[in-house]
Scaffold this active site. Sequence first.
Site, short mmCIF file in Angstrom:
data_model
loop_
_atom_site.label_atom_id
_atom_site.label_comp_id
_atom_site.label_asym_id
_atom_site.label_seq_id
_atom_site.Cartn_x
_atom_site.Cartn_y
_atom_site.Cartn_z
N THR A 87 -15.62 -2.57 -9.61
CA THR A 87 -16.89 -1.96 -9.19
C THR A 87 -17.99 -2.17 -10.22
OG1 THR A 87 -17.91 0.20 -8.85
CG2 THR A 87 -15.95 0.18 -10.17
N ASP A 88 -19.25 -2.14 -9.76
CA ASP A 88 -20.37 -2.21 -10.71
C ASP A 88 -20.53 -0.91 -11.48
OD1 ASP A 88 -21.35 -0.66 -8.62
OD2 ASP A 88 -23.21 -1.79 -8.35
N GLU A 89 -19.79 0.14 -11.07
CA GLU A 89 -19.93 1.43 -11.75
C GLU A 89 -19.40 1.37 -13.19
OE1 GLU A 89 -18.90 4.87 -9.36
OE2 GLU A 89 -19.16 3.71 -7.54
N ASP A 137 -26.19 18.70 -7.51
CA ASP A 137 -25.88 17.31 -7.85
C ASP A 137 -24.46 17.20 -8.42
OD1 ASP A 137 -26.35 14.65 -7.97
OD2 ASP A 137 -28.03 14.77 -9.38
N LEU A 150 -6.64 -4.61 -4.78
CA LEU A 150 -7.65 -3.63 -4.36
C LEU A 150 -7.14 -2.19 -4.42
CD1 LEU A 150 -8.09 -6.35 -2.39
CD2 LEU A 150 -9.99 -4.97 -1.61
N LYS A 166 -11.45 2.29 -13.75
CA LYS A 166 -11.67 0.91 -13.27
C LYS A 166 -12.03 0.01 -14.46
CE LYS A 166 -11.57 -0.53 -9.62
NZ LYS A 166 -10.47 -1.05 -8.76
N TYR A 193 -13.44 7.99 -12.55
CA TYR A 193 -13.20 6.82 -11.68
C TYR A 193 -13.64 5.54 -12.37
CZ TYR A 193 -14.19 3.29 -8.12
OH TYR A 193 -14.27 2.10 -7.43
N ASP A 224 0.86 -1.19 0.00
CA ASP A 224 0.00 0.00 0.00
C ASP A 224 0.89 1.24 0.00
OD1 ASP A 224 -3.23 0.45 1.10
OD2 ASP A 224 -1.87 2.16 1.01
N LYS A 225 0.48 2.24 -0.76
CA LYS A 225 1.24 3.50 -0.86
C LYS A 225 0.94 4.41 0.34
CE LYS A 225 1.62 7.38 -4.14
NZ LYS A 225 0.99 7.96 -5.34
N ILE A 251 1.91 1.04 -6.46
CA ILE A 251 1.77 -0.09 -7.39
C ILE A 251 2.24 0.26 -8.80
CG2 ILE A 251 -0.01 -1.40 -6.15
CD1 ILE A 251 -2.05 -0.11 -8.19
N THR A 303 -2.76 5.31 -10.97
CA THR A 303 -2.90 4.15 -10.08
C THR A 303 -3.77 3.06 -10.69
OG1 THR A 303 -2.49 5.37 -8.04
CG2 THR A 303 -3.88 3.41 -7.86
N ALA A 355 -6.40 1.35 -5.21
CA ALA A 355 -7.01 2.20 -6.23
C ALA A 355 -7.23 3.59 -5.66
CB ALA A 355 -8.36 1.63 -6.67
N1 LIG Z 1 -15.77 0.95 -1.39
C1 LIG Z 1 -16.64 0.51 -2.26
O1 LIG Z 1 -17.85 0.69 -2.09
C2 LIG Z 1 -16.18 -0.27 -3.48
C3 LIG Z 1 -17.16 -0.89 -4.29
C4 LIG Z 1 -16.73 -1.62 -5.39
C5 LIG Z 1 -15.39 -1.76 -5.69
N2 LIG Z 1 -14.46 -1.12 -4.90
C6 LIG Z 1 -13.05 -1.30 -5.23
O2 LIG Z 1 -12.44 -1.96 -4.13
C7 LIG Z 1 -11.10 -1.50 -3.98
C8 LIG Z 1 -10.89 -1.01 -2.56
O3 LIG Z 1 -11.81 0.03 -2.30
P1 LIG Z 1 -11.79 0.81 -0.90
O4 LIG Z 1 -13.12 1.42 -0.72
O5 LIG Z 1 -11.22 -0.07 0.13
O6 LIG Z 1 -10.75 1.97 -1.26
P2 LIG Z 1 -9.94 2.94 -0.27
O7 LIG Z 1 -9.84 4.24 -0.99
O8 LIG Z 1 -10.49 2.89 1.10
O9 LIG Z 1 -8.49 2.26 -0.19
C9 LIG Z 1 -7.61 2.26 -1.28
C10 LIG Z 1 -6.23 1.89 -0.77
O10 LIG Z 1 -5.34 1.85 -1.88
C11 LIG Z 1 -4.15 2.53 -1.52
N3 LIG Z 1 -3.55 3.09 -2.74
C12 LIG Z 1 -4.04 4.10 -3.51
N4 LIG Z 1 -3.21 4.35 -4.52
C13 LIG Z 1 -2.18 3.47 -4.41
C14 LIG Z 1 -1.02 3.22 -5.17
N5 LIG Z 1 -0.72 3.93 -6.27
N6 LIG Z 1 -0.19 2.22 -4.78
C15 LIG Z 1 -0.46 1.49 -3.66
N7 LIG Z 1 -1.54 1.70 -2.90
C16 LIG Z 1 -2.40 2.67 -3.26
C17 LIG Z 1 -4.58 3.60 -0.55
O11 LIG Z 1 -3.49 4.04 0.27
C18 LIG Z 1 -5.66 2.88 0.24
O12 LIG Z 1 -5.11 2.19 1.36
C19 LIG Z 1 -10.88 -0.42 -5.03
O13 LIG Z 1 -10.22 -1.01 -6.12
C20 LIG Z 1 -12.29 0.00 -5.43
O14 LIG Z 1 -12.34 0.43 -6.76
C21 LIG Z 1 -14.83 -0.39 -3.79
#
Ligand SMILES: NC(=O)c1ccc[n+]([C@@H]2O[C@H](COP(=O)([O-])OP(=O)(O)OC[C@H]3O[C@@H](n4cnc5c(N)ncnc54)[C@H](O)[C@@H]3O)[C@@H](O)[C@H]2O)c1
Length: 334
Positions: A135-137, A291, A84, A164, A160, A36-37, A63, A103, A86
Amino acid sequence: MSNQARSIIVTGGAGFIGSHLVRRLLADGHRVLNIDKLTYAGNLRSLADVSGHPSYSFLRADIADAPAIHGAFSSFRPDLIFHLAAESHVDRSITGPMAFIGTNVTGTAVLLQAALETWQRHPRPEGFRFIHVSTDEVFGALGDEGVFTENSPYQPRSPYSASKAASDHLVRAWGETYGLPFIVTNSSNNYGPCQHPEKLIPLAVTRALGGEPIPIYGNGTQVRDWLHVLDHCDALVRVAAHGRNHDTYLIGGGNERRNLDLVRELCGILDRLAPKPAGGSYADQITFVADRPGHDFRYALDAAKVSAHTGWEPEITRSEGFFSTVEWYLANLK
Ligand SMILES: NC(=O)c1ccc[n+]([C@@H]2O[C@H](COP(=O)([O-])OP(=O)(O)OC[C@H]3O[C@@H](n4cnc5c(N)ncnc54)[C@H](O)[C@@H]3O)[C@@H](O)[C@H]2O)c1
């Protein structure tokens, strides 16, 4: 997952979902390297209880930093990767899209190259997988009716979701072109403890308790399908164990709520748990704001395939999940 201990890289393990997944994998007896970064969204305090676990290690790295990532893969030699990491916040992608490309797109490509090198260099067991958490987005927005399925066309509408979507395509391309074993998962909105306070549920609770306006975009009729983060992690573990190689799974909570109704429900829970000293409801603080540009109206998905292939079903009911989540933020947001 099988009872056999695996060597697992989790990227983004200091984030919301990643921290819960790391804890679950350690509890299941696996060796875990969290890469993790530590951007603004990463928080190692979410993992304080497992930071000294003998099977856990942490590497602070971007990453998209190919030498650092290749080095980590060649020394740790994972047989399973959950990706994960992102940039995950839609609003930030509107004001600063380039970090999302760096990223979510470039970073994913670097990881795929490192995973491919590991997989090709060391004879790997059947279960080697690159599990891509998306994501479903990526499927765009729905109207009042219908649901996304694994066959829905990609129609991302924000920087975003477009980044993805690009990462999903890269994962499939590495699978088809080089044979890298992979699974793509697309999940609905997650909720639960340890989410960054910029996201809707912790934001609403923080603003409510601070006596500040609780912002709702537009008229609040947008619909999201809410999935508890622990149910999501369970689905990911089952997909890694029983999901089909080179396949895609949609993961959702079957729990659709309009944003306004969700926030009113959270306010009702707060009214019970932490009544306002001066009386009245926290819902009185709800304020409608302009919005978000291109705001997707509704997301909903059919999770029948992941259930059929892996036996997964969400176990945490809406009322139980929202209640325990509000309780957690009440105890931890001070
Ligand atoms: N939260 C949601 O509702 C949701 C829904 C569907 C999918 N997702 C996907 O799940 C994953 C995790 O989501 P989340 O909500 O835990 O996100 P988050 O933003 O809470 O955590 C993301 C993590 O990635 C790390 N990060 C960011 N850029 C980085 C890089 N360049 N190198 C290394 N680490 C890096 C951040 O430090 C952080 O710890 C994501 O890929 C997101 O697209 C999330």
